[in-house]
Design a protein around this motif. Structure first.
Motif, short mmCIF file in Angstrom:
data_model
loop_
_atom_site.label_atom_id
_atom_site.label_comp_id
_atom_site.label_asym_id
_atom_site.label_seq_id
_atom_site.Cartn_x
_atom_site.Cartn_y
_atom_site.Cartn_z
N ALA A 1 44.47 -18.46 -31.47
CA ALA A 1 43.14 -18.67 -30.89
C ALA A 1 42.80 -20.15 -30.81
N VAL A 2 43.14 -20.91 -31.85
CA VAL A 2 42.90 -22.35 -31.82
C VAL A 2 43.74 -23.00 -30.71
N ALA A 3 44.98 -22.55 -30.56
CA ALA A 3 45.83 -23.10 -29.50
C ALA A 3 45.22 -22.84 -28.12
N TRP A 4 44.63 -21.67 -27.91
CA TRP A 4 43.96 -21.39 -26.64
C TRP A 4 42.77 -22.33 -26.43
N MET A 5 41.99 -22.55 -27.49
CA MET A 5 40.82 -23.44 -27.37
C MET A 5 41.26 -24.86 -27.03
N LEU A 6 42.29 -25.34 -27.70
CA LEU A 6 42.77 -26.70 -27.43
C LEU A 6 43.36 -26.78 -26.03
N SER B 1 41.16 -31.74 -11.24
CA SER B 1 41.35 -30.40 -10.68
C SER B 1 42.63 -30.29 -9.88
N SER B 2 43.07 -31.38 -9.27
CA SER B 2 44.27 -31.34 -8.44
C SER B 2 45.53 -31.15 -9.26
N SER B 3 45.50 -31.55 -10.54
CA SER B 3 46.70 -31.48 -11.37
C SER B 3 46.71 -30.30 -12.32
N ARG B 4 45.69 -29.45 -12.27
CA ARG B 4 45.64 -28.32 -13.18
C ARG B 4 46.63 -27.25 -12.76
N GLN B 5 47.23 -26.62 -13.76
CA GLN B 5 48.12 -25.50 -13.52
C GLN B 5 47.50 -24.27 -14.14
N SER B 6 47.40 -23.22 -13.33
CA SER B 6 46.78 -22.01 -13.86
C SER B 6 47.77 -21.28 -14.75
N LEU B 7 47.30 -20.91 -15.94
CA LEU B 7 48.10 -20.12 -16.87
C LEU B 7 47.43 -18.77 -17.05
N PRO B 8 48.17 -17.69 -16.98
CA PRO B 8 47.56 -16.37 -17.19
C PRO B 8 47.17 -16.18 -18.63
N ALA B 9 46.19 -15.32 -18.85
CA ALA B 9 45.88 -14.90 -20.23
C ALA B 9 47.01 -13.98 -20.63
N SER B 10 48.13 -14.58 -20.90
CA SER B 10 49.43 -13.95 -20.71
C SER B 10 49.89 -13.14 -21.89
N ASN B 11 50.96 -12.38 -21.59
CA ASN B 11 51.70 -11.69 -22.62
C ASN B 11 53.02 -12.38 -22.90
N SER B 12 53.27 -13.49 -22.19
CA SER B 12 54.52 -14.21 -22.37
C SER B 12 54.49 -15.00 -23.65
N THR B 13 55.60 -15.03 -24.36
CA THR B 13 55.67 -15.78 -25.60
C THR B 13 56.36 -17.11 -25.41
N LEU C 1 29.33 -19.40 -34.07
CA LEU C 1 30.23 -18.69 -33.16
C LEU C 1 30.19 -17.21 -33.48
N SER C 2 29.96 -16.40 -32.48
CA SER C 2 29.95 -14.95 -32.71
C SER C 2 31.38 -14.45 -32.84
N THR C 3 31.53 -13.36 -33.57
CA THR C 3 32.85 -12.77 -33.75
C THR C 3 33.44 -12.34 -32.42
N ASP C 4 32.59 -11.89 -31.50
CA ASP C 4 33.09 -11.45 -30.20
C ASP C 4 33.78 -12.57 -29.44
N GLU C 5 33.27 -13.80 -29.58
CA GLU C 5 33.90 -14.92 -28.90
C GLU C 5 35.30 -15.18 -29.45
N TYR C 6 35.44 -15.03 -30.77
CA TYR C 6 36.76 -15.18 -31.37
C TYR C 6 37.69 -14.07 -30.89
N LEU C 7 37.18 -12.84 -30.83
CA LEU C 7 38.01 -11.73 -30.39
C LEU C 7 38.46 -11.89 -28.94
N LYS C 8 37.64 -12.52 -28.12
CA LYS C 8 38.05 -12.77 -26.73
C LYS C 8 39.28 -13.66 -26.69
N LEU C 9 39.31 -14.67 -27.57
CA LEU C 9 40.47 -15.55 -27.61
C LEU C 9 41.71 -14.79 -28.09
N VAL C 10 41.52 -13.91 -29.07
CA VAL C 10 42.64 -13.13 -29.58
C VAL C 10 43.19 -12.20 -28.50
#
Length: 448
Positions: free
Chosen positions: A211-216, A226-238, A162-171
């Motif tokens: 980052a692990v929580a985003w991956m999971l 696809s019909s039951s998916r809910q879109s979540l923003p790459a959010s700032n909400s806690t 895994l490249s560091t950039d991929e991890y930084l994208k998750l962060v």
């Protein structure tokens, strides 16, 4: 051409602070000047090392972490060992104490990692690596630090590159749906361990778990129709997502009084027992040794994610079904190898559900000292994390005289004695010979 002024330690600390988990929930963006400094640092780091992109990716180093600066030269062969490690895994077999000699026997663990398997014999090289870890251990200093441990773990866990950039994208995606629960746990992670507190910051732990929580979460979304998916923003909400259901695990009074610097509940796990959760309380302690041993957050991330998703997915699924299966196996194995001790604990109302929950969930990482945890994990990753069940029983046997001589053994079991990895491994290897094949098969599969 105007020369750039080298970054000072204060500037580097500022950059790390800007990228810290404390800004995950904020709506503000990093200022353009800070981004410029960060870009300059990455470019300078890239030009200062004569390393090919392939090798840099294999090393998974983060240029921002001071403990990621050392260069493990020659690790271009690392992915080759990882690729085949799953095909020669011993997780479904008992620990092999004898084997066929190979050319890799003449190499040290460091040379084996640096130079790769002799004659491209990956299977024999992996067997040699496991045997050397069992017999010789991984060289480390008094604090448990080793230049090769994280690479050996990555190989034994069959972790992908895994490249560091991929991890930084998750962060940079910001707060995950589990962010609030993560922040509620991280500040109490191994609070009594000065080695961990000195080396690993809370911000680092928050970034890794988020980052692990985003991956999971992403994995769960991909598996949903696809019909039951809910879109979540790459959010700032806690805040947790509305669909995330919290289930409280009611533990016994004895378990609640056990001070282990972690909360032993399944709050935040999902109600669907067939799906892994995004975060369960206790994952913070399980992640801690990876951050301590790794040279970068990216290395710790990929190793930790691999452990959760490939080795112990049952530990984060639903109401931690894998953990509870493991607890029942602790009782079963103890009844086989030491009937007297098992009956005595049962007569006092003590089952593994009461005293062994944190030890099963965290692979004994909740018991100090941390350097001994690392040595025990060397053994577990070499021959399978499922052997942690036997290591817990081994600790009970090592406490046997004290437990049988106590009128209140629950007081002794609130906090296990300090770990002694070599003694625990010796007892675990002896236990393996005493349990029947069908029980061992249950142990192998309990966390899946």
């Amino acid at each position: 051409m105007e020369l750039q002024t080298p970054l000072t330690p204060r500037t580097q600390r500022t950059l790390r602070k800007l990228q810290s988990a404390h800004n995950l929930g904020a709506a503000t963006k990093i200022t353009s000047s800070s981004s410029t400094l960060l870009t300059q640092q990455k470019l300078r780091d890239s030009h200062s090392r004569d390393i090919s992109p392939t090798r840099r990716q294999a090393l998974n180093r983060s240029p921002r972490r001071h403990r990621a600066n050392s260069d493990a030269s020659g690790n271009a062969n690392l992915p080759n060992l990882r690729t085949a490690s799953s095909t020669t895994s011993l997780h479904a077999k008992r620990v092999a104490l004898s084997r066929t000699p190979s050319a890799a026997d003449a190499l040290s663990l460091d040379r084996l990692i640096r130079e790769g398997p002799p004659g491209d014999d990956v299977s024999s090289a992996l067997a040699t690596m496991r045997f050397k870890v069992l017999g010789q251990g991984i060289k480390s200093d008094i604090d448990g630090m080793s230049s090769s441990r994280i690479y050996i773990w990555l190989i034994l866990l069959d972790a992908p590159v895994l490249s560091t950039d991929e991890y930084l994208k998750l962060v940079h995606r910001g707060a995950s749906p589990a962010y609030a629960k993560i922040r509620n746990d991280t500040f109490r992670t191994l609070t009594t361990d000065p080695l961990f507190r000195r080396r690993v910051s809370e911000a680092s732990l928050i970034r890794l778990l988020n980052a692990v929580a985003w991956m999971l979460h992403d994995g769960k979304e991909e598996r949903r129709p696809s019909s039951s998916r809910q879109s979540l923003p790459a959010s700032n909400s806690t805040s947790p997502s509305r669909g995330e259901v919290s289930q409280a695990f009611t533990s016994s009074p004895g378990a609640r009084t056990r001070a282990r610097a972690l909360t032993l509940t399944t709050e935040g796990s999902d109600s669907n027992t067939s799906e892994p959760g995004t975060y369960v309380q206790g994952m913070n302690v399980l992640a801690a040794p990876f951050l301590y041993a790794a040279r970068s957050e990216a290395e710790a991330f990929v190793a930790f994610h691999q452990l959760l998703t490939k080795e112990c997915p049952g530990y984060i699924r639903g109401a931690m079904v894998g953990v509870h299966r493991g607890l029942r196996l602790v009782d079963k194995v103890l009844g086989i190898v030491d009937t007297k001790l098992s009956l005595y604990l049962t007569s006092k109302g003590l089952s593994a559900e009461i005293y062994a929950f944190p030890s099963v969930l965290t692979l004994c990482a909740c018991t100090p000292p941390l350097p001994e945890v690392l040595r025990l994990w060397d053994f577990l990753f070499a021959y399978g994390p499922h052997l942690n069940i036997l290591c817990i029983v081994a600790q009970l046997i090592m406490m046997r005289n004290e437990l049988l001589g106590s009128l209140s053994p629950n007081k002794l079991l609130r906090s296990f004695p300090t770990l002694h990895a070599d003694q625990i491994k010796a007892h675990a290897l002896a236990i393996i010979k005493m349990i029947p094949n069908d029980v061992y098969e249950e142990i192998v599969n309990h966390a899946l």
